[in-house]
Scaffold this motif. Structure first.
Motif, short mmCIF file in Angstrom:
data_model
loop_
_atom_site.label_atom_id
_atom_site.label_comp_id
_atom_site.label_asym_id
_atom_site.label_seq_id
_atom_site.Cartn_x
_atom_site.Cartn_y
_atom_site.Cartn_z
N GLY A 107 -12.95 -50.03 3.88
CA GLY A 107 -12.65 -49.34 5.13
C GLY A 107 -11.22 -48.86 5.25
N ALA A 108 -10.32 -49.33 4.38
CA ALA A 108 -8.92 -48.89 4.47
C ALA A 108 -8.76 -47.50 3.88
CB ALA A 108 -7.99 -49.87 3.75
N LEU A 109 -9.38 -47.24 2.75
CA LEU A 109 -9.26 -45.97 2.04
C LEU A 109 -10.33 -45.94 0.97
CD1 LEU A 109 -7.13 -43.53 1.83
CD2 LEU A 109 -6.22 -44.77 -0.12
N SER A 110 -10.92 -44.79 0.74
CA SER A 110 -11.90 -44.71 -0.35
C SER A 110 -11.17 -44.73 -1.69
CB SER A 110 -12.74 -43.43 -0.21
OG SER A 110 -11.92 -42.30 -0.27
N GLY A 118 -0.80 -42.37 -4.80
CA GLY A 118 0.33 -41.78 -4.07
C GLY A 118 0.02 -40.40 -3.53
N ASP A 119 -0.80 -39.62 -4.23
CA ASP A 119 -1.18 -38.31 -3.73
C ASP A 119 -1.95 -38.44 -2.42
OD1 ASP A 119 0.04 -37.10 -5.88
OD2 ASP A 119 -1.83 -36.58 -6.91
N ARG A 120 -2.79 -39.45 -2.33
CA ARG A 120 -3.58 -39.66 -1.10
C ARG A 120 -2.72 -40.21 0.03
NH1 ARG A 120 -9.01 -41.14 -1.84
NH2 ARG A 120 -9.12 -41.14 0.43
N LEU A 121 -1.84 -41.16 -0.29
CA LEU A 121 -1.06 -41.81 0.76
C LEU A 121 0.03 -40.92 1.35
CD1 LEU A 121 -0.61 -45.37 -0.79
CD2 LEU A 121 -2.11 -44.71 1.11
N PHE A 122 0.61 -40.05 0.52
CA PHE A 122 1.76 -39.26 0.97
C PHE A 122 1.44 -37.79 1.22
CE2 PHE A 122 3.65 -43.02 -0.90
CZ PHE A 122 4.65 -43.33 0.02
N GLU A 123 0.17 -37.41 1.17
CA GLU A 123 -0.16 -36.02 1.46
C GLU A 123 -0.01 -35.77 2.96
OE1 GLU A 123 -4.16 -35.25 0.18
OE2 GLU A 123 -5.03 -36.62 1.63
N PRO A 124 0.38 -34.55 3.34
CA PRO A 124 0.53 -34.24 4.77
C PRO A 124 -0.79 -34.49 5.51
CG PRO A 124 1.46 -32.49 3.42
CD PRO A 124 0.74 -33.41 2.50
N GLY A 125 -0.67 -35.13 6.65
CA GLY A 125 -1.85 -35.40 7.47
C GLY A 125 -2.67 -36.58 7.03
N ALA A 126 -2.19 -37.36 6.04
CA ALA A 126 -2.95 -38.50 5.53
C ALA A 126 -3.06 -39.62 6.57
CB ALA A 126 -2.34 -39.04 4.25
N GLY A 127 -2.11 -39.66 7.48
CA GLY A 127 -2.14 -40.72 8.48
C GLY A 127 -1.74 -42.08 7.93
N LEU A 151 3.36 -52.14 1.35
CA LEU A 151 2.28 -52.36 2.30
C LEU A 151 2.12 -51.08 3.11
CD1 LEU A 151 0.30 -54.35 3.70
CD2 LEU A 151 2.20 -54.95 5.23
N HIS A 152 0.89 -50.56 3.16
CA HIS A 152 0.62 -49.31 3.86
C HIS A 152 -0.43 -49.53 4.95
CE1 HIS A 152 2.68 -46.69 0.91
NE2 HIS A 152 2.33 -47.64 0.06
N GLN A 153 -0.22 -48.88 6.06
CA GLN A 153 -1.21 -48.81 7.13
C GLN A 153 -1.92 -47.47 6.97
OE1 GLN A 153 -1.47 -51.25 9.79
NE2 GLN A 153 -3.41 -50.22 10.21
N VAL A 154 -3.24 -47.49 6.88
CA VAL A 154 -4.02 -46.27 6.77
C VAL A 154 -5.11 -46.35 7.83
CG1 VAL A 154 -5.38 -44.78 5.26
CG2 VAL A 154 -3.59 -46.22 4.28
N GLY A 155 -4.92 -45.62 8.93
CA GLY A 155 -5.86 -45.72 10.03
C GLY A 155 -5.90 -47.16 10.52
N PRO A 156 -7.10 -47.72 10.65
CA PRO A 156 -7.19 -49.10 11.14
C PRO A 156 -6.97 -50.16 10.07
CG PRO A 156 -9.38 -48.21 10.82
CD PRO A 156 -8.41 -47.09 10.53
N GLY A 157 -6.89 -49.75 8.80
CA GLY A 157 -6.77 -50.72 7.71
C GLY A 157 -5.42 -50.69 7.03
N ARG A 158 -5.22 -51.69 6.18
CA ARG A 158 -4.01 -51.78 5.38
C ARG A 158 -4.39 -51.90 3.92
NH1 ARG A 158 0.34 -55.86 8.19
NH2 ARG A 158 0.81 -54.52 9.97
N LEU A 159 -3.46 -51.49 3.04
CA LEU A 159 -3.65 -51.70 1.61
C LEU A 159 -2.31 -52.04 0.99
CD1 LEU A 159 -2.76 -48.93 -0.23
CD2 LEU A 159 -4.61 -48.05 1.16
N LEU A 160 -2.37 -52.64 -0.18
CA LEU A 160 -1.18 -53.10 -0.87
C LEU A 160 -1.11 -52.43 -2.25
CD1 LEU A 160 1.13 -55.17 -0.42
CD2 LEU A 160 -0.28 -56.85 -1.62
#
Length: 177
Positions: A107-110, A118-127, A151-160
């Motif tokens: 649920g954090a990120l597909s 990094g392309d997914r996490l830092f793309e514009p509008g990635a949230g 540690l990243h927050q992505v929407g309601p989830g986090r990933l490391l």
């Protein structure tokens, strides 16, 4: 090589506590490495800039693991929760420069598949928002290397995300400040 940085207690086999890169001072071997450890933007983007003629990514493996307590607390999920462990080699001109290991709760990120996370996490509008960046020495077959974890927050989830800087990084120009 099945697991280049084996550990059953955390992201990597650290030789000391995780600390903010700006607090490391002269503990790291040189200023170039300190600059890479403290790179606040996308490491993928910085590596592409340092190696424009040959940046690449090779998947090492992907599988599910159960989170240890410390990392479960960081991700705000119960200890023992299953997460996707994704391991990749980041390459410059075909040479391994970084080993990256990511823990992605459901649920954090597909799964980004064959693409750099990094392309997914830092793309514009990635949230996505980086909440923490820390560094520590880690045990390796080559001796002691340096790693960082984000540690990243992505929407309601986090990933490391963890990255070990391999000896070949010493030949690359550091990222811009």
């Amino acid at each position: 090589m099945d697991d280049p940085f084996p550990t059953d207690t955390g992201l990597f086999p650290t030789q000391g506590p995780w600390r903010a890169p700006e607090t490391l001072g002269e503990e790291t071997p040189d200023r170039r490495l300190r600059a890479w450890l403290a790179c606040s933007g996308s490491l993928t983007r910085a590596l592409r800039a340092a190696c424009p003629e040959g940046f690449g990514l090779r998947i090492h493996r992907r599988f599910s693991i159960l989170l240890p307590r410390e990392e479960a607390d960081l991700l705000r999920v119960p200890a023992g929760s299953p997460v996707l462990q994704r391991e990749v080699w980041l390459l410059c001109r075909g040479q391994e420069v970084v080993f990256a290991r990511s823990w992605i709760p459901e649920g954090a990120l597909s799964d980004p598949g064959e693409y750099p996370l990094g392309d997914r996490l830092f793309e514009p509008g990635a949230g996505a928002e980086r909440l923490r960046l820390e560094a520590a020495p880690v045990s390796a077959a080559e001796g002691s290397l340096w790693a960082r974890r984000s540690l990243h927050q992505v929407g309601p989830g986090r990933l490391l995300v963890g990255e070990v800087f391999l000896p070949a990084m010493e030949a690359l120009c550091p990222p811009p400040d």
